[in-house]
Design a protein around this motif. Structure first.
Motif, PDB file in Angstrom:
ATOM      1  N   UNK A  83       0.850  -1.185   0.000  1.00 25.98           N
ATOM      2  CA  UNK A  83       0.000   0.000   0.000  1.00 25.98           C
ATOM      3  C   UNK A  83       0.888   1.238   0.000  1.00 25.98           C
ATOM      4  N   UNK A  84       0.614   2.201  -0.875  1.00 25.88           N
ATOM      5  CA  UNK A  84       1.425   3.426  -0.892  1.00 25.88           C
ATOM      6  C   UNK A  84       0.971   4.415   0.175  1.00 25.88           C
ATOM      7  N   UNK A  85       1.927   5.118   0.743  1.00 26.70           N
ATOM      8  CA  UNK A  85       1.654   6.168   1.722  1.00 26.70           C
ATOM      9  C   UNK A  85       2.542   7.369   1.416  1.00 26.70           C
ATOM     10  N   UNK A  86       2.074   8.541   1.835  1.00 26.41           N
ATOM     11  CA  UNK A  86       2.886   9.756   1.741  1.00 26.41           C
ATOM     12  C   UNK A  86       3.215  10.219   3.151  1.00 26.41           C
ATOM     13  N   UNK A  87       4.464  10.645   3.361  1.00 24.81           N
ATOM     14  CA  UNK A  87       4.891  11.108   4.682  1.00 24.81           C
ATOM     15  C   UNK A  87       4.470  12.569   4.851  1.00 24.81           C
ATOM     16  N   UNK A  88       3.609  12.864   5.847  1.00 29.62           N
ATOM     17  CA  UNK A  88       3.071  14.223   5.989  1.00 29.62           C
ATOM     18  C   UNK A  88       3.805  15.096   7.002  1.00 29.62           C
ATOM     19  N   UNK A  89       4.680  14.485   7.835  1.00 26.86           N
ATOM     20  CA  UNK A  89       5.319  15.260   8.902  1.00 26.86           C
ATOM     21  C   UNK A  89       6.770  14.838   9.052  1.00 26.86           C
ATOM     22  N   UNK A  90       7.491  15.578   9.898  1.00 25.67           N
ATOM     23  CA  UNK A  90       8.907  15.309  10.097  1.00 25.67           C
ATOM     24  C   UNK A  90       9.215  14.451  11.306  1.00 25.67           C
ATOM     25  N   UNK A  91       8.238  13.716  11.847  1.00 26.80           N
ATOM     26  CA  UNK A  91       8.461  12.956  13.071  1.00 26.80           C
ATOM     27  C   UNK A  91       9.395  11.765  12.882  1.00 26.80           C
ATOM     28  N   UNK A  92       9.610  11.337  11.624  1.00 21.48           N
ATOM     29  CA  UNK A  92      10.502  10.206  11.371  1.00 21.48           C
ATOM     30  C   UNK A  92      11.798  10.637  10.688  1.00 21.48           C
TER      31      UNK A  92
END
Length: 307
Positions: A83-92
């Motif tokens: 499943x594709x996801x987009x990273x929305x924040x800088x927490x990782x």
């Protein structure tokens, strides 16, 4: 329960498949019967245009037959494989940046149905160091991504920005567990990233067999007053219950993770993040005329496996 998009895909697949089946079993034979009756009334073969008109599929049937194979394939692929996801924040950060597009391997953990998320097949369990996507325990319709730090039975301490883990012993295990150990850190650089105006230090953290980079902000204190309070433990200590996992963001001073809300139930696990397949850079200048959501470049150097 799954997110709204997953439910929409399943409903669309079922609806288009049922329309296709209804046409094959009921509507198509009726159209063929009308053609035979019309030919008998005409005393022979009808003109081609008339025959095609009588056999013509309704628009909804044409649409269903054209989209069903594609939608079914997409549903199966994203529900059980990747499943594709987009990273929305800088927490990782620095492992994952805003604008990274990743693939999550769904079959790395238990295989679940795409709507009710009931386990269909028991597979592997999350391991120390996995970058995992899961349903946020406080709002299960939202997907979160963090790193797995503690497994069921582990004792985890996060004190003065240092991680300590006492791994639970499996049945018959006598080594590599039952002892509180410091998770090794080695400084890589400082000032490559900033949190607000504060420079961050980049360390390589050795979590078992997994080496990965994390960020710390020395100038930011730990807000232990907001930490999850577990009965019988210190404020910065977490004992992972059976059937649960403890997770942290790699950007340790800029992540709302298990320190603040507790543990991830095994049922909430979605899959393991394994690959960055695209990474866009966005404009961060608030004075620019270009909207912040418009990509200004592609970070090709970031494409590849996730560690």
């Amino acid at each position: 329960m799954a997110g709204y998009f997953a439910i929409f895909l399943v409903l669309l697949t079922l609806a288009s498949g049922l329309v296709w089946l209804l046409d094959a079993l009921v509507l198509a034979p009726k159209r063929q019967q009308k053609l035979v009756l019309a030919q008998a009334s005409a005393g022979g073969q009808l003109p081609v245009d008339s025959s095609e008109s009588l056999l013509k599929e309704p628009q909804i049937v044409e649409t269903a037959k054209s989209i069903f194979p594609v939608i079914a394939l997409i549903t199966i692929f994203r529900s059980f494989i990747y499943e594709p996801f987009q990273i929305p924040s800088g927490s990782m950060m620095p492992t994952l940046l805003v604008g990274d597009f990743i693939l999550v391997e769904k079959f790395s953990y238990d295989v679940k149905d795409p709507v009710w998320r009931s386990t269909l097949y028991s597979n592997n369990k999350p391991k120390h160091g996995d970058v995992a996507v899961f349903k946020y325990p406080e709002q299960p319709t939202v997907d979160y991504i963090k790193r797995v730090i503690g497994l069921p039975g582990d004792r985890v301490i996060y004190r003065n920005k240092q991680l300590f883990i006492e791994k639970a012993c499996a049945e018959g295990q006598t080594t590599g567990c039952g002892k509180l150990e410091t998770v090794e850190l080695s400084l890589k650089n400082e000032g490559e990233y900033y949190q607000e105006r504060y420079p961050q230090r980049r360390y390589t953290e050795q979590l078992g067999e997994v080496a990965h980079d994390i960020l710390q902000t020395p100038a930011r204190r730990e807000h232990t007053e907001f930490f999850f309070k577990q009965r019988g433990t210190a404020i910065d200590e977490f004992v992972v219950p059976d059937g649960h996992y403890f997770v942290l963001g790699d950007n340790r001073d800029n992540s709302r993770d298990g320190r603040f809300w507790g543990f991830v139930p095994e049922h909430n696990m979605v899959g393991k993040a394994v690959f960055i397949w695209m990474s866009f850079e966005f404009n961060e200048d608030p004075q620019s005329w270009l909207p912040g959501w418009v990509p200004i470049g592609v970070r090709f150097d970031r494409l590849g496996p996730i560690h």
